[in-house]
Design a protein around this motif. Structure first.
Motif, short mmCIF file in Angstrom:
data_model
loop_
_atom_site.label_atom_id
_atom_site.label_comp_id
_atom_site.label_asym_id
_atom_site.label_seq_id
_atom_site.Cartn_x
_atom_site.Cartn_y
_atom_site.Cartn_z
N ALA A 70 -79.91 9.53 -83.01
CA ALA A 70 -81.33 9.68 -82.69
C ALA A 70 -81.56 11.05 -82.06
N ALA A 71 -82.60 11.74 -82.48
CA ALA A 71 -82.86 13.08 -81.98
C ALA A 71 -83.76 13.03 -80.75
N VAL A 72 -83.37 13.73 -79.71
CA VAL A 72 -84.16 13.87 -78.51
C VAL A 72 -84.67 15.31 -78.46
N THR A 73 -85.98 15.49 -78.38
CA THR A 73 -86.56 16.84 -78.39
C THR A 73 -86.38 17.48 -77.03
N VAL A 74 -85.74 18.65 -77.02
CA VAL A 74 -85.51 19.40 -75.79
C VAL A 74 -86.61 20.43 -75.57
N LEU A 75 -87.03 21.11 -76.64
CA LEU A 75 -88.04 22.15 -76.52
C LEU A 75 -89.42 21.56 -76.75
N PRO A 76 -90.28 21.59 -75.73
CA PRO A 76 -91.59 20.95 -75.87
C PRO A 76 -92.55 21.78 -76.71
N ALA A 77 -93.52 21.12 -77.31
CA ALA A 77 -94.61 21.81 -78.02
C ALA A 77 -95.47 22.53 -76.98
N PRO A 78 -96.04 23.67 -77.33
CA PRO A 78 -96.08 24.28 -78.66
C PRO A 78 -95.01 25.32 -78.89
N PHE A 79 -93.98 25.35 -78.04
CA PHE A 79 -92.96 26.40 -78.17
C PHE A 79 -92.21 26.24 -79.49
N ASN A 80 -91.86 27.40 -80.08
CA ASN A 80 -91.31 27.47 -81.42
C ASN A 80 -90.11 28.41 -81.39
N ALA A 81 -88.91 27.87 -81.48
CA ALA A 81 -87.69 28.68 -81.39
C ALA A 81 -87.42 29.37 -82.72
N ARG A 82 -88.02 30.54 -82.88
CA ARG A 82 -87.91 31.25 -84.15
C ARG A 82 -88.08 32.74 -83.91
N SER A 83 -87.16 33.52 -84.46
CA SER A 83 -87.16 34.97 -84.25
C SER A 83 -87.86 35.69 -85.39
N ARG A 84 -88.41 36.87 -85.08
CA ARG A 84 -89.03 37.72 -86.10
C ARG A 84 -88.24 39.01 -86.31
N VAL A 85 -87.04 39.12 -85.77
CA VAL A 85 -86.22 40.29 -86.06
C VAL A 85 -85.95 40.33 -87.57
N HIS A 86 -86.16 41.48 -88.16
CA HIS A 86 -86.07 41.65 -89.63
C HIS A 86 -87.10 40.79 -90.36
N GLU A 87 -87.99 40.15 -89.65
CA GLU A 87 -88.96 39.16 -90.16
C GLU A 87 -88.29 37.87 -90.62
N TYR A 88 -87.06 37.95 -91.11
CA TYR A 88 -86.35 36.74 -91.51
C TYR A 88 -85.72 36.03 -90.31
N GLY A 89 -85.52 36.77 -89.21
CA GLY A 89 -84.99 36.15 -88.01
C GLY A 89 -83.54 35.74 -88.15
N GLY A 90 -83.26 34.52 -87.73
CA GLY A 90 -81.89 34.01 -87.71
C GLY A 90 -81.68 33.18 -86.47
N ALA A 91 -80.49 33.25 -85.91
CA ALA A 91 -80.17 32.48 -84.71
C ALA A 91 -81.18 32.83 -83.61
N SER A 92 -81.75 31.81 -82.99
CA SER A 92 -82.84 32.05 -82.03
C SER A 92 -82.61 31.36 -80.69
N TRP A 93 -81.50 30.68 -80.50
CA TRP A 93 -81.30 29.96 -79.24
C TRP A 93 -79.82 29.72 -79.01
N THR A 94 -79.47 29.48 -77.75
CA THR A 94 -78.12 29.08 -77.39
C THR A 94 -78.19 28.39 -76.04
N VAL A 95 -77.06 27.89 -75.60
CA VAL A 95 -76.94 27.25 -74.29
C VAL A 95 -76.00 28.09 -73.44
N VAL A 96 -76.36 28.34 -72.20
CA VAL A 96 -75.57 29.18 -71.32
C VAL A 96 -74.26 28.47 -70.96
#
Length: 716
Positions: A70-96
């Protein structure tokens, strides 16, 4: 009982709503403590990308009794984990690291938010707080002027833990926004450390540059002892599959100089450097003509581990892409193959490659935990994209440093009395589809190789119409749709696809074409498209369709073609330069080249130099190849689909082609989707585009699709 109906008019259990909302876009799995985390695209929330986790611990047997799937949502709306580097983005998050939670404190997650492109930190149950500065307004950026991607946890020599990011900087630094000598906006990219205490949110000087700036950088990796850093760079007009440079430099005071280039160049693509220990570095290079594994040390230099006509990597369209994981100083879990992916364990000192039994034919991520838990994200011809777990058992290894490359013809295929590595059967953790249709409505792919008149072959996957209990009328042949992938440096793997099933379950045939220029078949096959975009891709696609017609598989008078981005270019080129097709659907497709090279984003702004030729020296080719300049030769209807916020292929491309169609009185439709970029993520956009395409095909190819709104075609 079998029902006979015209091909294309079969009632289908697969709906456009299912394509839009019934599935989940899964990505970027991570191992965080004893749980598995990943991202999910939520079409009903505007397509935002949320960070989620398993509800419970996941062990080497799959998952525990806490229903980890079962998936538990960690990032609340409206936040959107998505990069615009190169416009295609890629990896956008990690855990410290070290923040996996103690007691009741959840792990600390860092991510880049799509809207403002600022780095944020968040703990589950809290609101995110910004860590990076908001870049000043720069007109040429067409959005935030500071962007971040591929967060990489590192441990410095003094034990300090921090996160390194790829920074895309449109600000111009102290000199401010300006143009380079070629007239293009000045953009720098570099590796940077963003403080976790939030001090850089209001003070840009708190961001520390780690590497010198280049036009493009990727994949920073620090040595285990914290004294050296490796990273990739490349400059215009190269793309990362054309040529990259692998740097290694000492790290002093948290920053590196230019260091030494130890591999790569304008004609050699090097990917994914990873340290094996303090001295040895592993990477993938196509110096032999195939992306194969190599190692390097300052003492021994660069050595190829083994030479196989197999790809151990793919095109780096998005930052953070990986194709192997280091297990110890002498072994790595690798992906390799041609059309399909295989999984194996490679022993570097002996070039021993042990295949692992794995049903997946496309693998987007493969992670191994210290206790042997494996997390795999991928798909197969019978399984939709999903995240799985398994157990990897390894024979005792010596952890040797890799020796000089061993001749693979003399290398053993297994160690001792049995295999040196064994993968257990897969356990499903999270599927992209919880509403999978009955298998009787799903297509079965047939991989084919079509001979070419000038020699060689073109690769494709054929999906004939299929739905249990349905058949076409006797003597009829089905309409067939050629689907051409984007890129054009891309690849379509042999996996189950619901968009394909949407057509085949209605009695339409589909063929996915991996034309010359596609990856998965070595550098020579990729290079077939050099200077030949709009020629080789067109000829290859036509060759596949002619082969299907000659074999009596497809109705030669009812052939259609569709594609997005570069696939849209090939679609329009096929429609304007051949008489093979009766209709075509271009999604955010390139229609001409001179305006496109000025309007598109920086990452691909010089891509056409290799695909067509340098500009303005070969302006003649830019003019001659453009589908827009051959609309007078077009006689068949066209549907154009476009996002209004697309920075990669701007709406002007579709609108120029629309205007040319109207001027000639050719039946057409143009649908512009509000708030969409390069590819549609909103549920309402996906539904409308899907149903419009089916209605369009029905009107042109002569069948009556059930239960979709009629698309109105224009002539002016």
């Amino acid at each position: 009982m079998v029902t006979t109906l015209p091909y294309g008019s079969w009632p289908s259990p697969i709906t456009a709503e299912q394509l839009a909302t019934g599935g989940t876009r899964l990505g970027a799995p991570r191992l965080v403590g004893d749980a598995v985390w990943w991202t999910e695209g939520i079409a009903t929330e505007g397509g935002r990308q949320a960070i989620v986790r398993s509800a419970g611990a996941v062990d080497v047997a799959g998952r525990d009794d806490d229903a980890a799937a079962a998936a538990v949502t960690v990032l609340p709306a409206p936040f959107n984990a998505r990069s615009r580097v190169h416009e295609y983005g890629g990896a956008s998050w990690t855990v410290v690291p070290g923040a996996a939670g103690t007691g009741s404190e959840p792990p600390l997650v860092v991510f880049v938010n799509f809207e403002d492109q600022r780095v944020h930190a968040v703990r589950e149950g809290e609101q995110p707080r910004p860590l990076s500065p908001l870049g000043p307004e720069v007109d040429s950026a067409h959005g935030p002027s500071l962007r971040w991607a591929d967060p990489t946890p590192v441990t410095l020599a003094d034990g300090t833990v921090e996160i390194w990011w790829i920074c895309e900087d449109h600000t111009g630094g102290d000199q401010g926004p300006r143009a380079d000598a070629d007239g293009a906006p000045h953009i720098e990219r570099y590796v940077a450390a963003v403080p976790l205490d939030g001090s850089a949110a209001e003070d840009p000087s708190a961001v520390r540059r780690v590497t010198p700036a280049s036009r493009f950088v990727a994949h920073p990796r620090i040595s285990p002892d914290g004294t050296r850093v490796a990273w990739l760079s490349w400059e215009h007009p190269q793309m990362p599959w054309d040529g990259t440079q692998l740097h290694v430099a000492p790290l002093a005071g948290g920053s590196a100089g230019t260091g030494d280039v130890i591999a790569g160049g304008p004609e050699t693509s090097v990917l994914q450097p990873e340290w094996l220990d303090d001295q040895w570095l592993m990477f993938v290079s196509d110096a032999s003509g195939w992306w194969n594994p190599w190692t390097w040390s300052a003492e021994a230099g660069a050595r190829q581990v083994l030479e196989l006509d197999q790809e151990f990597a793919g095109p780096m369209w998005t930052l953070g892409s990986t194709w192997y994981q280091v297990l110890d100083a002498d072994r790595a879990l690798v992906q390799y193959g041609r059309a399909a992916a295989n999984l194996g364990v490679l022993r570097l000192s002996t070039a021993e490659l042990t295949p692992l039994e794995c049903p997946l034919t496309q693998i987007s991520a493969a992670l191994v935990r210290a206790d042997g838990l494996v997390v795999l994200a991928g798909a197969s011809p019978t399984q939709f994209a999903a995240i799985h777990t398994a157990r990897l058992e390894l024979a005792a290894g010596h952890g040797d440093r890799p020796a000089a490359a061993t001749d693979p013809s003399t290398a053993p295929t297994s160690a001792g009395d049995g295999p040196s590595a064994v993968l257990s059967s897969l356990t499903l953790l999270r599927s992209s589809r919880n509403d999978a249709p009955d298998p009787g409505a799903l297509p079965v792919g047939e991989s084919i190789e079509v001979p070419l008149a000038e020699g060689g072959v073109v690769h494709a996957i054929v999906y004939r119409p299929r739905q249990d209990g349905m058949t076409g009328r006797e003597g009829d042949l089905p309409p067939f749709i050629a689907r051409v992938h984007g890129g054009p440096t891309g690849h379509v793997p042999p996996v189950l696809s619901l968009p394909v099933a949407y057509y085949t379950s209605r009695g339409l045939g589909v063929v996915e074409v991996n034309y010359g220029g596609s990856t998965g078949y070595g550098r020579a096959y990729r290079n077939r498209l050099r200077g030949q975009w709009g020629v080789v891709d067109v000829a290859d696609t036509v060759a596949v369709m002619e082969d299907l017609v000659s074999q009596g598989i497809a109705d030669g008078k009812r052939l259609a073609i569709e594609g997005g981005s570069a696939g849209g270019w090939t679609t329009l080129a096929c429609l304007t330069r051949t008489d093979t097709f009766a209709a075509g659907v271009s999604s955010f497709g390139v229609a001409e080249l001179e305006k496109f090279r000025l309007d598109t984003h920086d990452f691909e702004s010089r891509y056409i130099d290799g695909l067509v030729g340098p500009y303005p020296e070969r302006r003649d080719l830019y003019v001659e190849r453009a589908p827009l300049n051959h609309v007078d030769e077009l006689e068949v209807p066209v549907l154009l689909l476009q996002g209004d916020e697309d920075r990669i292929v701007p709406p002007s491309q579709s609108e120029l082609f629309r205007d040319a169609l109207a001027a000639k009185g050719i039946p057409h439709a143009y649908l512009l989707f509000e708030g969409e970029q390069h590819g549609f993520r909103k549920a309402e956009s996906i539904i409308r585009a899907t149903e419009a395409s089916l209605s369009f095909y029905g009107q042109v190819l002569g069948f009556s699709p059930a239960c979709v709104p009629v698309l109105e075609l224009q002539r002016d």
